[in-house]
Design a protein around this motif. Structure first.
Motif, PDB file in Angstrom:
ATOM      1  N   LYS A   2       0.846  -1.173   0.070  1.00 61.09           N
ATOM      2  CA  LYS A   2       0.013  -0.097   0.093  1.00 61.09           C
ATOM      3  C   LYS A   2       0.840   1.461   0.221  1.00 61.09           C
ATOM      4  O   LYS A   2       1.846   1.282   0.562  1.00 61.09           O
ATOM      5  CB  LYS A   2      -0.984  -0.032   1.166  1.00 61.09           C
ATOM      6  CG  LYS A   2      -1.989  -1.135   1.386  1.00 61.09           C
ATOM      7  CD  LYS A   2      -2.702  -1.189   2.559  1.00 61.09           C
ATOM      8  CE  LYS A   2      -3.891  -2.136   2.670  1.00 61.09           C
ATOM      9  NZ  LYS A   2      -4.378  -2.325   3.887  1.00 61.09           N
ATOM     10  N   GLU A 220      -7.466   1.301   4.015  1.00 67.72           N
ATOM     11  CA  GLU A 220      -7.502   1.349   2.657  1.00 67.72           C
ATOM     12  C   GLU A 220      -6.787   2.501   2.115  1.00 67.72           C
ATOM     13  O   GLU A 220      -6.622   3.745   2.344  1.00 67.72           O
ATOM     14  CB  GLU A 220      -8.963   1.469   2.077  1.00 67.72           C
ATOM     15  CG  GLU A 220      -9.682   0.165   2.509  1.00 67.72           C
ATOM     16  CD  GLU A 220      -9.426  -1.129   1.543  1.00 67.72           C
ATOM     17  OE1 GLU A 220      -8.794  -0.921   0.364  1.00 67.72           O
ATOM     18  OE2 GLU A 220      -9.215  -2.148   1.978  1.00 67.72           O
ATOM     19  N   GLU A 222      -5.394   4.802  -1.516  1.00 72.70           N
ATOM     20  CA  GLU A 222      -5.944   5.049  -2.866  1.00 72.70           C
ATOM     21  C   GLU A 222      -5.215   4.412  -3.914  1.00 72.70           C
ATOM     22  O   GLU A 222      -5.656   4.088  -5.140  1.00 72.70           O
ATOM     23  CB  GLU A 222      -5.807   6.718  -3.050  1.00 72.70           C
ATOM     24  CG  GLU A 222      -6.946   7.492  -2.616  1.00 72.70           C
ATOM     25  CD  GLU A 222      -6.851   8.856  -3.103  1.00 72.70           C
ATOM     26  OE1 GLU A 222      -6.822   9.168  -4.264  1.00 72.70           O
ATOM     27  OE2 GLU A 222      -7.057   9.508  -2.251  1.00 72.70           O
ATOM     28  N   TYR A 223      -3.589   4.035  -3.542  1.00 83.51           N
ATOM     29  CA  TYR A 223      -2.848   3.624  -4.505  1.00 83.51           C
ATOM     30  C   TYR A 223      -2.045   2.257  -3.723  1.00 83.51           C
ATOM     31  O   TYR A 223      -1.862   2.252  -2.562  1.00 83.51           O
ATOM     32  CB  TYR A 223      -1.781   4.621  -4.763  1.00 83.51           C
ATOM     33  CG  TYR A 223      -2.334   5.823  -5.639  1.00 83.51           C
ATOM     34  CD1 TYR A 223      -2.585   5.656  -7.020  1.00 83.51           C
ATOM     35  CD2 TYR A 223      -2.719   6.844  -4.915  1.00 83.51           C
ATOM     36  CE1 TYR A 223      -2.922   6.660  -7.811  1.00 83.51           C
ATOM     37  CE2 TYR A 223      -3.003   7.989  -5.784  1.00 83.51           C
ATOM     38  CZ  TYR A 223      -3.486   7.924  -7.055  1.00 83.51           C
ATOM     39  OH  TYR A 223      -4.058   9.073  -7.711  1.00 83.51           O
ATOM     40  N   GLU A 224      -1.706   1.269  -4.749  1.00 85.00           N
ATOM     41  CA  GLU A 224      -0.970   0.101  -4.207  1.00 85.00           C
ATOM     42  C   GLU A 224       0.213  -0.010  -5.327  1.00 85.00           C
ATOM     43  O   GLU A 224       0.036   0.054  -6.524  1.00 85.00           O
ATOM     44  CB  GLU A 224      -1.955  -0.808  -4.457  1.00 85.00           C
ATOM     45  CG  GLU A 224      -1.249  -2.274  -4.158  1.00 85.00           C
ATOM     46  CD  GLU A 224      -2.303  -3.429  -4.072  1.00 85.00           C
ATOM     47  OE1 GLU A 224      -1.810  -4.411  -3.720  1.00 85.00           O
ATOM     48  OE2 GLU A 224      -3.345  -3.387  -4.332  1.00 85.00           O
ATOM     49  N   LYS A 397      -9.085   9.470 -12.988  1.00 86.83           N
ATOM     50  CA  LYS A 397     -10.052   8.943 -12.005  1.00 86.83           C
ATOM     51  C   LYS A 397     -11.340   9.329 -12.209  1.00 86.83           C
ATOM     52  O   LYS A 397     -12.489   8.637 -12.385  1.00 86.83           O
ATOM     53  CB  LYS A 397      -9.778   9.178 -10.705  1.00 86.83           C
ATOM     54  CG  LYS A 397      -8.484   8.556 -10.119  1.00 86.83           C
ATOM     55  CD  LYS A 397      -8.139   8.936  -8.674  1.00 86.83           C
ATOM     56  CE  LYS A 397      -6.845   8.254  -7.997  1.00 86.83           C
ATOM     57  NZ  LYS A 397      -6.965   8.606  -6.696  1.00 86.83           N
ATOM     58  N   ASP A 420     -11.656   5.160  -8.197  1.00 87.26           N
ATOM     59  CA  ASP A 420     -10.788   5.705  -7.313  1.00 87.26           C
ATOM     60  C   ASP A 420      -9.280   5.101  -6.935  1.00 87.26           C
ATOM     61  O   ASP A 420      -8.686   5.981  -5.934  1.00 87.26           O
ATOM     62  CB  ASP A 420     -11.427   6.254  -5.965  1.00 87.26           C
ATOM     63  CG  ASP A 420     -12.144   7.500  -6.149  1.00 87.26           C
ATOM     64  OD1 ASP A 420     -12.225   8.299  -6.818  1.00 87.26           O
ATOM     65  OD2 ASP A 420     -13.628   7.436  -5.688  1.00 87.26           O
ATOM     66  N   ARG A 421      -9.178   3.897  -7.473  1.00 92.38           N
ATOM     67  CA  ARG A 421      -7.720   3.258  -7.133  1.00 92.38           C
ATOM     68  C   ARG A 421      -6.890   3.305  -8.228  1.00 92.38           C
ATOM     69  O   ARG A 421      -7.229   3.369  -9.304  1.00 92.38           O
ATOM     70  CB  ARG A 421      -8.307   1.828  -6.873  1.00 92.38           C
ATOM     71  CG  ARG A 421      -9.204   1.604  -5.691  1.00 92.38           C
ATOM     72  CD  ARG A 421      -8.685   1.848  -4.349  1.00 92.38           C
ATOM     73  NE  ARG A 421      -7.508   1.373  -3.945  1.00 92.38           N
ATOM     74  CZ  ARG A 421      -7.352   0.051  -3.610  1.00 92.38           C
ATOM     75  NH1 ARG A 421      -8.471  -0.704  -3.337  1.00 92.38           N
ATOM     76  NH2 ARG A 421      -6.064  -0.562  -3.489  1.00 92.38           N
ATOM     77  N   TYR A 423      -2.939   1.666  -9.300  1.00 90.21           N
ATOM     78  CA  TYR A 423      -2.093   0.557  -9.281  1.00 90.21           C
ATOM     79  C   TYR A 423      -0.630   0.859  -9.897  1.00 90.21           C
ATOM     80  O   TYR A 423      -0.853   0.920 -11.100  1.00 90.21           O
ATOM     81  CB  TYR A 423      -2.770  -0.937  -9.662  1.00 90.21           C
ATOM     82  CG  TYR A 423      -4.155  -1.009  -9.063  1.00 90.21           C
ATOM     83  CD1 TYR A 423      -4.103  -1.972  -7.838  1.00 90.21           C
ATOM     84  CD2 TYR A 423      -5.189  -0.645  -9.679  1.00 90.21           C
ATOM     85  CE1 TYR A 423      -5.230  -2.331  -7.369  1.00 90.21           C
ATOM     86  CE2 TYR A 423      -6.335  -1.180  -8.959  1.00 90.21           C
ATOM     87  CZ  TYR A 423      -6.444  -1.831  -7.914  1.00 90.21           C
ATOM     88  OH  TYR A 423      -7.737  -1.989  -7.367  1.00 90.21           O
TER      89      TYR A 423
END
Length: 516
Positions: A2, A220, A222-224, A397, A420-421, A423
């Motif tokens: 994360k 949680e 927003e970015y991974e 987004k 909203d995610r 990667y």
């Protein structure tokens, strides 16, 4: 992994302090010990001058605590306090007093101070500003930063390069430390991976400072950050009694006179990524080329030198479209007619994206979770101009949510956006800046979707495989000689690499308290 925002990192610190019943100073000490261990195992007491520049906040407190450990192990250090404000954090003051108790007297730098003398063979530890910075530093601090950057000494930044914001692009590039290495606490920051902010970092490494696992797992983000550990759970293994029909049928649509190679590469990539069957639909001018150069694929034709109609009598599972397709009027009409009746999952690239950007109403015809793979200029035509990298992500987004589509933002760290995610990919290299690389990516994602991967997983996994293939292949070609077809040939090695056992990690060093 994360990627936490600055606000989430502060919350993680607070949660850890309360749950583990420690003080903020004790958490700072953990961080300092980890930085010391990293340095000590590499330097082994080398008689190099280490200049530690500390701000007056918690980042400076980290630097102060590090200075104490270095001094206790006999290192040649000089500590500076960049005195840019009257405000001081509590933990900075605690560690300043500890230094003074050990007869270490920092040099206080202010607007009228002489700049420190630093030799190119020295080491600079940058602990001036941390993740809380929200404005451009004063002019005299900017001059200090410029002086440090021009010293040619090795610069090690604590947590983040000083002057770099976590939420926006720097207003003045000269105000940011150009780090050779960043030791980031617990996890990296999003700004390490964006074109306008990642340029300040050559390398980075994460140091585990023991932030509470419960908070990290449940929060949680927003970015991974996508690496091998994140894509392994996505992998679909093959079963003994399967056959080519088990792994789907991919249809690749594109090509025009002089641009047949784009479909060839996409088709080959779809096969190499594991699609059981591949059919290529292209103009008749490419028929002999495809039949000869890609015998594993089936070929359909429409039109002479450009696509006239997009029709087929097969039953594909997914369609990848746009590679080398051109913008002829007949092709534009054929693409619009195709979208009106299509019900299949789509991967959309190149000229198909350009047609959509000129006919925005076509976006309404796309199936849910269509995967779009634009290069920067194609993305701009779709979402409009952006002010900076953060604005680009925001607009992407919004676009993704409006049309329920997946957008692959190609770049040094390709970012796949859905809703909203985001990667953020970790594989790939500058050698991929070569003709056809994007066609290969389209083929890989299409091939994965043919095998039953859902569109988001296919995009994330496909981007990873594409970059990993290039990373493995470039070791024998070099950046300049890497071709898109080399990336295709390397996909097998990229798959094998997923299950390669890493070399034995060296034993962790003991810290100054004798703990591992």
């Amino acid at each position: 992994m994360k990627l936490f925002s600055a606000e989430q990192i502060y919350a993680a610190d607070k949660f850890t302090i309360e749950k583990q019943q420690i003080t903020s100073d004790e958490l700072m000490e953990r961080a300092a010990v980890q930085i010391f261990n990293w340095l000590h195992i590499r330097m082994q007491g080398a008689p190099v001058k280490i200049h530690i520049l500390c701000g007056i906040g918690n980042n400076g407190g980290d630097g102060m605590a590090l200075a104490r450990h270095l001094m206790e192990h006999g290192y040649n250090i000089q500590v500076y306090v960049v005195n840019y404000s009257e405000k001081r954090s509590k933990d900075f003051l605690i560690n300043l007093d500890r230094l003074k108790d050990r007869k270490i007297w920092p040099t206080f730098l202010e607007a009228a101070s002489d700049l420190p003398t630093i030799d190119k063979d020295d080491i600079i530890v940058d602990a001036i500003f941390g993740i809380g910075l929200n404005r451009t530093p004063d002019n005299w601090v900017v001059k200090l930063v410029e002086h440090l950057n021009s010293s040619r000494a090795f610069i090690l930044s604590v947590d983040i390069p000083s002057g770099l914001f976590t939420h926006k692009v720097p207003e003045n590039e000269k105000s940011v430390i150009q780090s050779n290495y960043v030791l980031s606490f617990q996890f990296p920051k999003l700004v390490f991976f964006l074109p306008q902010t990642g340029i300040f970092i050559e390398q980075w490494e994460v140091l585990d400072i023991g932030l509470d696992n419960e908070f990290l797992m449940q929060t949680e983000t927003e970015y991974e950050l996508i690496s091998k550990n994140e894509v392994l759970p996505l992998y679909h293994p093959r079963t003994k009694f399967s056959h080519k029909g088990t792994y789907g049928h991919a249809l690749l649509v594109g090509g025009s006179y002089g641009k047949v190679g784009a479909v060839n590469m996409a088709g080959r990539a779809a096969l190499k990524s594991g699609s059981g069957l591949v059919t290529c639909l292209l103009p008749k001018c490419g028929y002999d080329i495809l039949q000869t150069s890609l015998p594993e694929a089936m070929v359909l034709t429409s039109g002479e030198s450009s696509l006239l109609k997009i029709e087929y009598d097969i039953s594909p599972n997914v369609i990848g479209i746009g590679m080398g397709m051109g913008l002829a009027d007949s092709t534009t009409q054929a693409f619009g007619d195709f979208l009106k009746k299509n019900q299949l999952p789509l991967v959309i690239d190149a000229d198909a994206l350009n047609i959509i950007s000129e006919n925005k109403e076509l976006m309404e015809l796309l199936p849910k979770q269509a995967v779009l793979t634009p290069h920067p200029k194609e993305l701009e035509r779709l979402i409009g101009k952006w002010e900076d990298d953060f604005d680009k992500l925001k607009k992407t987004k919004e676009f993704s949510k409006k049309y329920d589509c997946i957008v692959v933002i190609k770049g040094a760290h390709t970012i796949t956006v859905y809703g909203d995610r985001g990667y953020v990919n970790t594989t790939g290299n500058p050698g991929m800046g070569t003709a056809g690389s994007g066609d290969v990516l389209t083929g890989v994602i299409t091939g994965l979707m043919a095998q039953g991967y859902n569109p988001l997983d296919a995009a994330v996994f496909g981007v990873y495989l594409h970059g990993r293939s290039a990373d493995l292949t470039v070791e024998r070609t070099g950046y300049q000689a890497l071709l898109a077809s080399d990336i295709i040939e390397g996909l097998g090695n990229a798959y094998l690499d997923l299950f390669k056992v890493p070399e034995q990690v060296q034993q962790e060093p003991e810290d100054n308290a004798g703990n591992k």
